[in-house]
Scaffold this motif. Structure first.
Motif, PDB file in Angstrom:
ATOM      1  N   ASN A  70      13.271  22.582   9.241  1.00  0.00           N
ATOM      2  CA  ASN A  70      12.437  22.355   8.067  1.00  0.00           C
ATOM      3  C   ASN A  70      12.788  21.093   7.290  1.00  0.00           C
ATOM      4  O   ASN A  70      12.077  20.735   6.346  1.00  0.00           O
ATOM      5  CB  ASN A  70      12.533  23.552   7.111  1.00  0.00           C
ATOM      6  N   SER A  71      13.871  20.420   7.671  1.00  0.00           N
ATOM      7  CA  SER A  71      14.340  19.289   6.877  1.00  0.00           C
ATOM      8  C   SER A  71      13.568  18.007   7.131  1.00  0.00           C
ATOM      9  O   SER A  71      13.586  17.103   6.288  1.00  0.00           O
ATOM     10  CB  SER A  71      15.828  19.039   7.162  1.00  0.00           C
ATOM     11  N   ILE A 107       8.221  24.169  -0.425  1.00  0.00           N
ATOM     12  CA  ILE A 107       7.465  22.918  -0.393  1.00  0.00           C
ATOM     13  C   ILE A 107       6.429  22.948   0.729  1.00  0.00           C
ATOM     14  O   ILE A 107       5.323  22.417   0.595  1.00  0.00           O
ATOM     15  CB  ILE A 107       8.405  21.701  -0.248  1.00  0.00           C
ATOM     16  N   ILE A 108       6.755  23.610   1.839  1.00  0.00           N
ATOM     17  CA  ILE A 108       5.789  23.758   2.932  1.00  0.00           C
ATOM     18  C   ILE A 108       4.630  24.644   2.483  1.00  0.00           C
ATOM     19  O   ILE A 108       3.469  24.320   2.702  1.00  0.00           O
ATOM     20  CB  ILE A 108       6.476  24.338   4.185  1.00  0.00           C
ATOM     21  N   ASP A 128      11.714  17.645   1.256  1.00  0.00           N
ATOM     22  CA  ASP A 128      12.176  18.987   0.892  1.00  0.00           C
ATOM     23  C   ASP A 128      13.619  18.913   0.409  1.00  0.00           C
ATOM     24  O   ASP A 128      14.581  19.117   1.160  1.00  0.00           O
ATOM     25  CB  ASP A 128      12.064  19.936   2.088  1.00  0.00           C
ATOM     26  N   ILE A 174      15.910  22.108   0.878  1.00  0.00           N
ATOM     27  CA  ILE A 174      16.454  22.269   2.223  1.00  0.00           C
ATOM     28  C   ILE A 174      17.569  21.249   2.475  1.00  0.00           C
ATOM     29  O   ILE A 174      18.632  21.583   3.025  1.00  0.00           O
ATOM     30  CB  ILE A 174      15.348  22.126   3.279  1.00  0.00           C
ATOM     31  N   SER A 234       9.474  26.956   3.911  1.00  0.00           N
ATOM     32  CA  SER A 234      10.088  26.772   2.608  1.00  0.00           C
ATOM     33  C   SER A 234       9.009  26.673   1.539  1.00  0.00           C
ATOM     34  O   SER A 234       7.809  26.617   1.829  1.00  0.00           O
ATOM     35  CB  SER A 234      10.940  25.502   2.603  1.00  0.00           C
ATOM     36  N   SER A 289       4.831  12.818   0.512  1.00  0.00           N
ATOM     37  CA  SER A 289       5.790  13.345  -0.459  1.00  0.00           C
ATOM     38  C   SER A 289       6.834  12.278  -0.731  1.00  0.00           C
ATOM     39  O   SER A 289       7.365  11.654   0.199  1.00  0.00           O
ATOM     40  CB  SER A 289       6.460  14.614   0.083  1.00  0.00           C
ATOM     41  N   SER A 324       7.180  21.709  -9.895  1.00  0.00           N
ATOM     42  CA  SER A 324       6.592  21.599  -8.561  1.00  0.00           C
ATOM     43  C   SER A 324       5.104  21.327  -8.720  1.00  0.00           C
ATOM     44  O   SER A 324       4.449  21.907  -9.591  1.00  0.00           O
ATOM     45  CB  SER A 324       6.798  22.894  -7.769  1.00  0.00           C
TER      46      SER A 324
END
Length: 265
Positions: A112-113, A55-56, A87, A90, A53, A83, A182
């Motif tokens: 990914n969550s 953010i990744i 995310d 997601i 994603s 963080s 971001s």
């Protein structure tokens, strides 16, 4: 506790790498608050690159730049990823999926969550077996995670990768946790009084008052005010300008002080 910074990575809306960001923070370049433009992280294999994603990608790019700038091999570095929001994009998609009649959630979304997904992609991409910690402490994430990473570098007498990142959250999550822009940054923290950028960190009793320096560029001020990770921007500006400064960050009923100095060989 005194540590040194040996590499910096920085990406965000209108901020494309530490060199460009430092010029903006010095006032040598103009900040254009365009949308985030992230090149694919070179370290991720093709499958992980497709699944990653935004953010990744943001976290991995910041960490990669810090390692490159500092001349460190990522495979050798323990890491602290941090963080405040995780995310949110997601998580919002998962909530939307759960609200449908069948309530089916994509395995990739679920994968990914989790809060440590960026750290996991980082370790996979660099085939690292070093320990990695993922932290989140609402608006006090910067204070908690920087203190954790600095303490690890100090106690273990070894470099540590510190990576901080946050992004807006859409939908109902965004209404409850308003975030703009971001932004992410990463440091390589090394122990001791080495030449270069030095931080002296202390945990002190009682609350503190914090405010943004008036010298931050207008667009960057928005990131600093409305993105939890953006709390680090005053420190980054002092580094870019080679200014010795002191900062305070709230940490529960207490606060963390950071004394920044620029040492010379």
């Amino acid at each position: 506790m005194i540590i040194s910074i040996k590499g910096i990575g920085c990406w965000g809306d209108g901020l494309h790498g530490w060199t460009e960001t430092a010029a903006i923070l010095r006032g040598d370049a103009t900040h254009s608050p365009d949308s985030l433009k992230l090149p694919p992280p070179a370290s991720l294999p093709a499958n992980e690159r497709r699944r990653a994603s935004q953010i990744i990608r943001l976290a991995v790019l910041c960490a990669e730049e810090a390692c490159q700038q500092g001349g460190f091999q990522a495979v050798n570095l323990p890491a602290v990823f941090a963080s405040s929001n995780g995310d949110g994009f997601i998580m919002n998609r998962i909530l939307d999926s759960l609200s449908t009649p069948d309530g089916a959630v994509s395995p990739s979304l679920f994968h990914n969550s989790v809060h440590n997904a960026p750290a996991g992609y980082w370790m996979i991409g660099h085939k690292s077996h070093q320990p990695a910690v993922s932290l989140g402490l609402h608006d006090e994430t910067l204070a908690a995670s920087l203190l954790k990473a600095a303490a690890e570098a100090h106690v273990e007498a070894s470099p540590v990768l510190f990576c901080l990142y946050d992004a807006p959250m859409p939908g109902s999550l965004g209404s409850a946790r308003h975030t703009e822009h971001s932004f992410g940054c990463a440091f390589i923290l090394t122990p001791g009084h080495e030449s270069g950028i030095r931080l002296a960190l202390s945990l002190k009793e009682g609350p503190c008052e914090t405010d943004l320096p008036p010298s931050l560029p207008e667009g960057v001020t928005g990131i600093a005010r409305h993105n939890p990770a953006g709390q680090v921007l005053p420190l980054l500006q002092a580094i870019a300008r080679r200014q010795d400064r002191s900062f305070s960050l709230p940490y529960g009923a207490n606060h963390v002080t950071i004394d920044l100095t620029h040492a010379h060989p």
